[in-house]
Design a protein around this motif. Sequence first.
Motif, PDB file in Angstrom:
ATOM      1  N   SER A   1       0.600   6.109   5.248  1.00 43.99           N
ATOM      2  CA  SER A   1       0.428   7.541   4.979  1.00 43.99           C
ATOM      3  C   SER A   1       1.701   8.339   5.196  1.00 43.99           C
ATOM      4  O   SER A   1       1.773   9.503   4.774  1.00 43.99           O
ATOM      5  CB  SER A   1      -0.688   8.100   5.863  1.00 43.99           C
TER       6      SER A   1
ATOM      7  N   LYS B   1       2.230   4.471  -3.466  1.00 41.71           N
ATOM      8  CA  LYS B   1       2.209   5.926  -3.372  1.00 41.71           C
ATOM      9  C   LYS B   1       3.427   6.561  -4.027  1.00 41.71           C
ATOM     10  O   LYS B   1       3.427   7.749  -4.351  1.00 41.71           O
ATOM     11  CB  LYS B   1       2.127   6.349  -1.899  1.00 41.71           C
TER      12      LYS B   1
ATOM     13  N   GLU C   1       0.836  -1.206   0.000  1.00 34.47           N
ATOM     14  CA  GLU C   1       0.000   0.000   0.000  1.00 34.47           C
ATOM     15  C   GLU C   1       0.868   1.252   0.000  1.00 34.47           C
ATOM     16  O   GLU C   1       0.585   2.216  -0.727  1.00 34.47           O
ATOM     17  CB  GLU C   1      -0.904  -0.009   1.231  1.00 34.47           C
ATOM     18  N   ALA C   2       1.926   1.227   0.787  1.00 41.38           N
ATOM     19  CA  ALA C   2       2.830   2.378   0.841  1.00 41.38           C
ATOM     20  C   ALA C   2       3.623   2.517  -0.459  1.00 41.38           C
ATOM     21  O   ALA C   2       3.831   3.626  -0.963  1.00 41.38           O
ATOM     22  CB  ALA C   2       3.776   2.235   2.028  1.00 41.38           C
TER      23      ALA C   2
ATOM     24  N   THR D   1       2.702   4.202   9.466  1.00 38.60           N
ATOM     25  CA  THR D   1       1.576   3.820   8.614  1.00 38.60           C
ATOM     26  C   THR D   1       1.909   4.164   7.161  1.00 38.60           C
ATOM     27  O   THR D   1       2.805   4.979   6.900  1.00 38.60           O
ATOM     28  CB  THR D   1       0.305   4.573   9.029  1.00 38.60           C
TER      29      THR D   1
ATOM     30  N   ASP E   1       2.947   9.664   1.941  1.00 35.28           N
ATOM     31  CA  ASP E   1       2.267  10.892   1.491  1.00 35.28           C
ATOM     32  C   ASP E   1       2.863  12.114   2.174  1.00 35.28           C
ATOM     33  O   ASP E   1       3.104  13.146   1.540  1.00 35.28           O
ATOM     34  CB  ASP E   1       0.770  10.807   1.806  1.00 35.28           C
TER      35      ASP E   1
END
Length: 336
Positions: free
Chosen positions: A225, A150, A146-147, A223, A228
């Motif tokens: 995020s 990004k 998921e990371a 996490t 980001d």
Amino acid sequence: SLTICQSFCRFYGFASEAQMEPTVESEIFKALERTKLLVGNKEESRYSRCGRTDKGVSSTGQVISLYLRSNLKDIGGNSTERKNSASEEKCEIDYVRVLNRVLPKDIRVIGWCPVPADFHARFGCLSREYRYFFWKRNLDILKMQEAAAKFIGEHDFRNFCKMDAANVSNYRRKITNFNISSCNERSNDDELWAVTIKGSAFLWHQVRCMIAVLFMVGQGLETPSIVDALLDTSRTPRKPQYNMAPELPLVLRSCEFENISFTCSLEASKAVTEHLRSEYHNYMLQAAIHNEALGCLCSPDNSSPEPDRKNRGHIPLLLRQTELLIELYTCWKIFW
């Protein structure tokens, strides 16, 4: 143009500018001088390299270009217009075979290709692909994937590199592929995985910085995020201080060029294959010996597992001390 395969073992990086010996580049030029293939000296040969891998980083697809002696005339023409016939290839010097006879065993030329006189291995490269190997252990692969997603696209990667303000002013780079997949190899109840990253170009230590943050995500320390936040330079203008991932598992896998197709004679190809297979078997024997030593150890009592320590001592990245602002670092370099 030549494509190079080298292992990490004993070199202080690829480029001879490392000021320490040996480097892969210094060994290549020693081989070129011994075989009398070099035209003039290094400066006169119009030498260029696709990238400069650091100490401990291996390569299976590094590319260099330079003037070499040839049995053919007008070989430096436009490669899009010129087509080598089978007879021409037979008449040409077998660069792979000749150089591999004198190169150290941990460096191998695996292909060559005639290129235009204005070809530049660094600036003519369309993309570079790196691969980073790791053992899964208790990492959360889904969170890491998921990371990783990004990173795809064009971003400012100043928070994912080692500062090089003296040579770099633009920190925007484009990542076209970022994949995490299993290598289908297991050892002692663990599984080997690999991260494959492809992009047009990379900043100094960018891959190892991205991997380090991914490992923090996989360990549950950050996490997804966080990627980001670090890519948003208006929110995070300074890079938090953190250690890069180790260099040993990193490989420059390939470099892509337009209208460039590397070739290798059948004899030279067989020799390279046999050499690499022999080296692989030797490393496997060493691994078997280490595994044998592990089997001789007394197994610890796992009936009472220790409490989870993964968060002990970890300071969230966004709360850490940061590097100097790029502008201040540049001024400092100019002053000194």
